[in-house]
Design an enzyme around this catalytic site. Structure first.
Site, PDB file in Angstrom:
ATOM      1  N   ASP A 159      -1.982 -17.700   5.306  1.00 10.61           N
ATOM      2  CA  ASP A 159      -3.090 -18.105   4.434  1.00 10.61           C
ATOM      3  C   ASP A 159      -3.410 -19.139   5.829  1.00 10.61           C
ATOM      4  OD1 ASP A 159      -0.653 -19.364   4.735  1.00 10.61           O
ATOM      5  OD2 ASP A 159      -0.681 -20.555   2.775  1.00 10.61           O
ATOM      6  N   LYS A 215       3.653 -13.689   6.468  1.00  3.56           N
ATOM      7  CA  LYS A 215       4.292 -14.951   5.655  1.00  3.56           C
ATOM      8  C   LYS A 215       5.161 -14.984   5.205  1.00  3.56           C
ATOM      9  CE  LYS A 215       2.798 -17.921   1.981  1.00  3.56           C
ATOM     10  NZ  LYS A 215       1.866 -19.088   2.308  1.00  3.56           N
ATOM     11  N   TYR A 239       0.841  -0.902   0.062  1.00  2.55           N
ATOM     12  CA  TYR A 239       0.378   0.238   0.133  1.00  2.55           C
ATOM     13  C   TYR A 239       1.098   0.967   0.119  1.00  2.55           C
ATOM     14  CZ  TYR A 239      -4.622  -2.117   0.192  1.00  2.55           C
ATOM     15  OH  TYR A 239      -5.439  -2.518   0.249  1.00  2.55           O
ATOM     16  N   ASP A 271      -5.746  -6.159   5.216  1.00  2.00           N
ATOM     17  CA  ASP A 271      -6.964  -6.110   4.255  1.00  2.00           C
ATOM     18  C   ASP A 271      -8.038  -7.408   3.925  1.00  2.00           C
ATOM     19  OD1 ASP A 271      -8.500  -4.484   2.774  1.00  2.00           O
ATOM     20  OD2 ASP A 271      -7.309  -4.577   0.908  1.00  2.00           O
TER      21      ASP A 271
END
Length: 466
Positions: free
Chosen positions: A330, A230, A160, A354
């Site tokens: 995930d 991640k 972002y 998000d």
């Protein structure tokens, strides 16, 4: 002196930040607001009545908000020829705390998103998204009441930041040539037609987010903080976020926190007092016998360090500490569905946050009722906002659910320290929804519901505040 395009407020007092870091809020604080585009005016008219009623009922007229309209989006462009006037940013900066409805993003090049622009201009580095279920709200999951989480989403870095170049542009070609020629990058599959983006993740940005999440969790007596990342793939950005988060937690909050692995080590020792360091290490890290020697020594040092906490954390005392752990992004998206009670406060990077925020909102009624706040805990600046879009096809119909702005206002009241008023808002929302007096989005999914307009839903919320 430059003439302002719209005036400053003539009544009320600015919120200030004291030397102790806490907000100083008078009984008549000035709060800038943007009503928003599309359905924004309908939603704002309903929401401001709810917030004013909550303050009135909580404090009997002793406190009142001095609302100050500022402008952004379509209304600003129509009036002043500017999507985001300088005065709007200045007033949010000067009065510290504000609230806004949904905004249209200008078409074409320039400002990508007015929301993102405000966050970056004021360095609102935390996107705060509490997610809880109100009894009776339609949900696609079997047990939405198990969802009670607060997401701290990093708000200024990651993708972002908006650092990217279009495929086949001169800038993209130059960067790809540098990566291939100077940095030895071999893994760009189709370099001739690739767009390129940069993902900055800093130590400072990661630490201030995790610090805010832990401080919130301790203040609100939450159970734990989960660092979502991640890092198994992006080791030097998301993996670094995890590592910096753990280091910050154990350095600045050592007395109050325990990491998940420390809890395992201490628990193992409590269950078997004669357990050796090597045996404890094998219980924490299965397969250690096959690991390289350096890795084995590292786990042994970790066990010894955890056992060094025995005086403050041993003997079961760690069970009363704030648990800090991490989870791969995930897997987290799966487990917030299957095991939501394992998550409490979540600290994560921008893109992960998000995804998580909207996925969780879907479990408790959708983004139409999901609140949000953008906060800088160092400067005190905060803008609370609707998390949904402008829904222009419903503009002016007095139809849509104002819940997102109402509950963002509840967050704002709590941020000001006006907890009694915030509780009135929650009580009113609980009562109206439990009575099945709801707007069309809920009414069509609730058996026996009474469908009401946006303004009438505000009436219902106010009537249940007593």
């Amino acid at each position: 002196m430059t003439t302002r395009v719209f005036p400053r407020p003539t009544e009320g007092e600015a919120i200030t930040r004291g030397a102790d870091g806490h907000l100083s809020v008078s009984d008549r604080p000035i709060i800038p607001f943007i009503e928003g585009d599309g359905t924004g005016p309908d939603i704002w008219r309903a929401s401001v009545r709810v917030l004013d009623a909550a303050v009135e009922k909580a404090y009997g007229g002793r406190r009142r908000i001095a609302w100050h309209e500022v402008y952004a989006g379509e209304k600003a462009f129509r009036r002043f020829g500017n999507w985001l006037p300088d005065e709007t940013v200045a007033d949010f900066r000067d009065y510290l705390v504000g609230i806004k409805g949904p905004l249209t993003t200008p078409v074409g090049k320039g400002i990508r998103s007015l929301n993102v622009a405000l966050r970056q201009m004021l360095d609102l580095y935390v996107c705060l998204r509490p997610v809880r279920w109100f009894t009776g709200v339609p949900s696609p999951v079997k047990a939405p009441e198990k969802v009670n989480m607060v997401i701290f989403r990093e708000n200024t870095e990651d993708i972002y930041a908006g650092i990217e170049w279009e495929a086949e542009s001169p800038e993209a070609k130059r960067l790809i040539a540098f990566l291939q020629g100077e940095m030895g990058v071999k893994k760009i599959r189709f370099p001739g037609s690739s767009g390129v983006g940069i993902k900055p993740v800093s130590r400072e940005g990661s630490e201030r987010l995790v610090r805010a999440a832990i401080q919130y969790a301790l203040q609100e007596k939450r159970r734990g903080v989960t660092l979502v990342h991640k890092g198994n793939i992006m080791k030097f950005t998301e993996g670094a976020f995890r590592d910096w988060g753990y280091a910050l937690a154990t350095r600045e909050f050592r007395e109050h926190v325990v990491t998940e692995r420390e809890s395992w080590i201490l628990g193992n020792k409590e269950a078997r007092p004669d357990l050796s360091v090597a045996e404890n290490a094998k219980m924490v890290e299965p397969g250690l016998d096959m690991a390289p020697e350096d890795f084995v020594k590292g786990v042994h040092r970790e066990v010894e360090a955890a056992l060094g906490l025995w005086e403050t954390h041993g003997g079961g005392r760690w069970k009363n500490k704030l648990l800090v752990r991490d989870s791969i992004a995930d897997i987290t998206l799966q487990q917030v569905l299957t095991r939501p009670r394992e998550f409490d406060v979540i600290a994560t990077l921008n893109l992960n946050g998000d995804y998580l925020s909207d996925a969780l909102a879907a479990q408790v009624g959708g983004i139409g009722i999901a609140p949000g706040g953008n906060i800088n805990y160092v400067t005190g600046h905060a803008i609370f906002e609707a998390t949904h879009g402008t829904a222009p096809k419903y503009a002016g119909l007095d139809k849509v659910n104002p819940g997102s702005v109402v509950l963002s206002g509840e967050m704002m009241l709590r941020h000001l320290g006006w907890r009694e008023a915030a509780e009135r808002v929650l009580k009113g929302m609980d009562g109206a929804i439990a009575a099945k007096t709801v707007t069309y989005d809920f009414a069509r999914l609730m058996e026996g519901a009474t469908e009401v307009k946006c303004s009438s839903f505000a009436d219902a919320v106010i009537s249940h505040m007593a």
